[in-house]
Design an enzyme around this catalytic site. Structure first.
Site, PDB file in Angstrom:
ATOM      1  N   PHE A  15       0.800  -1.224   0.000  1.00  0.00           N
ATOM      2  CA  PHE A  15       0.000   0.000   0.000  1.00  0.00           C
ATOM      3  C   PHE A  15       0.836   1.278   0.000  1.00  0.00           C
ATOM      4  O   PHE A  15       0.293   2.361   0.205  1.00  0.00           O
ATOM      5  CB  PHE A  15      -0.938  -0.023   1.216  1.00  0.00           C
ATOM      6  CG  PHE A  15      -1.750  -1.291   1.283  1.00  0.00           C
ATOM      7  CD1 PHE A  15      -2.820  -1.487   0.413  1.00  0.00           C
ATOM      8  CD2 PHE A  15      -1.424  -2.313   2.161  1.00  0.00           C
ATOM      9  CE1 PHE A  15      -3.558  -2.662   0.437  1.00  0.00           C
ATOM     10  CE2 PHE A  15      -2.151  -3.494   2.200  1.00  0.00           C
ATOM     11  CZ  PHE A  15      -3.224  -3.668   1.337  1.00  0.00           C
ATOM     12  N   GLY A  44       3.905  -2.906  10.915  1.00  0.00           N
ATOM     13  CA  GLY A  44       2.968  -3.097   9.790  1.00  0.00           C
ATOM     14  C   GLY A  44       3.753  -3.266   8.503  1.00  0.00           C
ATOM     15  O   GLY A  44       4.089  -2.309   7.817  1.00  0.00           O
ATOM     16  N   SER A  50       6.842  -1.312   1.791  1.00  0.00           N
ATOM     17  CA  SER A  50       7.545  -0.184   2.435  1.00  0.00           C
ATOM     18  C   SER A  50       8.889  -0.641   3.008  1.00  0.00           C
ATOM     19  O   SER A  50       9.864   0.124   3.068  1.00  0.00           O
ATOM     20  CB  SER A  50       6.680   0.397   3.558  1.00  0.00           C
ATOM     21  OG  SER A  50       6.169  -0.645   4.374  1.00  0.00           O
ATOM     22  N   ASP A  69       5.113  -7.472  12.509  1.00  0.00           N
ATOM     23  CA  ASP A  69       3.765  -7.749  11.973  1.00  0.00           C
ATOM     24  C   ASP A  69       3.346  -9.133  12.466  1.00  0.00           C
ATOM     25  O   ASP A  69       4.178 -10.040  12.525  1.00  0.00           O
ATOM     26  CB  ASP A  69       3.799  -7.732  10.432  1.00  0.00           C
ATOM     27  CG  ASP A  69       2.429  -7.517   9.805  1.00  0.00           C
ATOM     28  OD1 ASP A  69       1.486  -8.251  10.169  1.00  0.00           O
ATOM     29  OD2 ASP A  69       2.302  -6.635   8.952  1.00  0.00           O
ATOM     30  N   GLY A  73      -2.913  -9.828   8.900  1.00  0.00           N
ATOM     31  CA  GLY A  73      -3.621  -8.748   8.214  1.00  0.00           C
ATOM     32  C   GLY A  73      -4.447  -7.910   9.172  1.00  0.00           C
ATOM     33  O   GLY A  73      -4.798  -8.350  10.270  1.00  0.00           O
ATOM     34  N   SER A 122       2.164  -6.237  17.853  1.00  0.00           N
ATOM     35  CA  SER A 122       2.977  -5.049  18.067  1.00  0.00           C
ATOM     36  C   SER A 122       3.053  -4.630  19.538  1.00  0.00           C
ATOM     37  O   SER A 122       4.122  -4.269  20.043  1.00  0.00           O
ATOM     38  CB  SER A 122       2.392  -3.914  17.215  1.00  0.00           C
ATOM     39  OG  SER A 122       3.004  -2.699  17.515  1.00  0.00           O
ATOM     40  N   HIS A 142      -5.218   0.075  11.963  1.00  0.00           N
ATOM     41  CA  HIS A 142      -5.683   1.458  11.856  1.00  0.00           C
ATOM     42  C   HIS A 142      -6.899   1.771  12.721  1.00  0.00           C
ATOM     43  O   HIS A 142      -7.461   2.858  12.648  1.00  0.00           O
ATOM     44  CB  HIS A 142      -5.952   1.815  10.383  1.00  0.00           C
ATOM     45  CG  HIS A 142      -4.695   2.007   9.580  1.00  0.00           C
ATOM     46  ND1 HIS A 142      -3.450   1.875  10.133  1.00  0.00           N
ATOM     47  CD2 HIS A 142      -4.496   2.329   8.281  1.00  0.00           C
ATOM     48  CE1 HIS A 142      -2.528   2.102   9.211  1.00  0.00           C
ATOM     49  NE2 HIS A 142      -3.137   2.376   8.073  1.00  0.00           N
TER      50      HIS A 142
HETATM   51  N1  SAH Z   1       3.589  -1.080   5.257  1.00  0.00           N
HETATM   52  C1  SAH Z   1       2.868  -2.002   4.385  1.00  0.00           C
HETATM   53  C2  SAH Z   1       1.390  -2.056   4.675  1.00  0.00           C
HETATM   54  C3  SAH Z   1       1.028  -2.501   6.056  1.00  0.00           C
HETATM   55  S1  SAH Z   1      -0.675  -3.013   6.161  1.00  0.00           S
HETATM   56  C4  SAH Z   1       3.092  -1.614   2.927  1.00  0.00           C
HETATM   57  O1  SAH Z   1       3.861  -0.713   2.621  1.00  0.00           O
HETATM   58  O2  SAH Z   1       2.518  -2.226   2.052  1.00  0.00           O
HETATM   59  C5  SAH Z   1      -0.868  -3.156   7.886  1.00  0.00           C
HETATM   60  C6  SAH Z   1      -0.206  -4.396   8.486  1.00  0.00           C
HETATM   61  O3  SAH Z   1      -0.278  -4.236   9.901  1.00  0.00           O
HETATM   62  C7  SAH Z   1      -0.879  -5.729   8.162  1.00  0.00           C
HETATM   63  O4  SAH Z   1       0.037  -6.588   7.522  1.00  0.00           O
HETATM   64  C8  SAH Z   1      -1.306  -6.298   9.539  1.00  0.00           C
HETATM   65  O5  SAH Z   1      -1.095  -7.700   9.679  1.00  0.00           O
HETATM   66  C9  SAH Z   1      -0.411  -5.525  10.494  1.00  0.00           C
HETATM   67  N2  SAH Z   1      -0.997  -5.350  11.821  1.00  0.00           N
HETATM   68  C10 SAH Z   1      -2.202  -4.801  12.117  1.00  0.00           C
HETATM   69  N3  SAH Z   1      -2.401  -4.771  13.453  1.00  0.00           N
HETATM   70  C11 SAH Z   1      -1.275  -5.305  14.015  1.00  0.00           C
HETATM   71  C12 SAH Z   1      -0.868  -5.554  15.356  1.00  0.00           C
HETATM   72  N4  SAH Z   1      -1.657  -5.222  16.378  1.00  0.00           N
HETATM   73  N5  SAH Z   1       0.337  -6.128  15.577  1.00  0.00           N
HETATM   74  C13 SAH Z   1       1.127  -6.480  14.541  1.00  0.00           C
HETATM   75  N6  SAH Z   1       0.810  -6.254  13.236  1.00  0.00           N
HETATM   76  C14 SAH Z   1      -0.374  -5.680  12.979  1.00  0.00           C
HETATM   77 MG    MG Z   2      -0.515   2.509   5.131  1.00  0.00          MG
END
Ligand code: SAH
Ligand code: MG
Length: 216
Positions: A15, A44, A50, A69, A73, A122, A142
């Site tokens: 993303f 994440g 990223s 992560d 998801g 996290s 989020h």
């Molecule tokens: N940075 C990535 C997008 C991250 S999407 C890019 O550039 O494409 C958000 C990610 O956060 C997901 O993979 C999800 O598994 C992770 N995530 C969401 N809540 C979380 C948590 N509480 N602990 C660990 N990972 C988490």
């Molecule tokens: Mg993002």
């Protein structure tokens, strides 16, 4: 930035828009240059898009990225939601699992010695994490609760002069969810411990400053 690594980042599912990835790379370089030897933490990672930009900076400055992560998801990545990708579902469990894709991305980009996946929740990882970091990039869950937990758990780990980068910051609710704006970006600025360095798309880069006390 290394052209091959940039191409690898753009090839990876995820993303992070290219201009924001480039800004993330420049921020990471500047943080790693200012704070040699300290690592970068990414919260994440998903399939590692990223992460490749951050890994390129870490490679250049001979440090590491710890990529946090649980790989199950976020809410919006689940079936029936906007950002669901069926090809990431693990056939045995029927559950989303982005860890195999991350491992592929790191192998393909030759970043396995630079980027270290830390697989788990996290909040648990931040609670056990004692090292200061040159930069923390927050792009995890989020919802209000995970966003608050990420701010409380990770912002204190950013070294003085280090950077706190936040993704999906939307001041206007018309453009997106408010949690990263309210509970990370605004909370950090209001604390008096961070100043804003740059804004690119929904990416905000803040720097930790020495907090001075007017009464002392
Ligand atoms: N940075 C990535 C997008 C991250 S999407 C890019 O550039 O494409 C958000 C990610 O956060 C997901 O993979 C999800 O598994 C992770 N995530 C969401 N809540 C979380 C948590 N509480 N602990 C660990 N990972 C988490
Ligand atoms: Mg993002």
């Amino acid at each position: 930035m290394d052209k091959v690594l940039r191409a690898e980042a753009l090839m990876t599912k995820g993303f992070m828009p290219p201009d924001e990835g480039d800004a993330l790379y420049l921020a990471a370089c500047s943080a790693c240059k200012a704070l040699p030897q300290l690592p970068i933490v990414e919260v994440g990672t998903y399939c590692g898009r990223s992460t490749v930009w951050l890994g390129a900076a870490a490679r250049k400055f001979r440090t590491n990225v710890f990529a946090v992560d649980h790989h199950f998801g976020s809410e919006e990545n689940q079936q029936g939601w906007e950002w669901f990708d069926e090809s990431l579902v693990d056939s045995a469990s029927g559950r989303l699992n982005t860890l195999p894709s991350l491992v592929d991305t790191l192998r393909r980009s030759r970043l396995t010695d630079v980027v270290i996946p830390v697989v788990g929740e996290s909040k648990v990882i931040s609670s056990q994490w004692s090292k200061q970091v040159a930069m923390c990039f927050i792009d995890g869950g989020h919802g209000d609760e995970p966003v608050k937990d990420d701010y409380l758990g990770w912002a204190p780990k950013v070294a003085i002069n280090g950077f706190l980068a936040i993704h999906d910051v939307f001041a206007d609710p018309k453009h997106g969810g408010q949690a990263p704006f309210k509970y990370i970006y605004s909370a950090a600025i209001d604390s008096g411990e961070f100043i804003e360095l740059s804004a690119t798309g929904s990416l905000r880069v803040l720097q930790r400053i020495e907090k001075f006390n007017l009464n002392s």
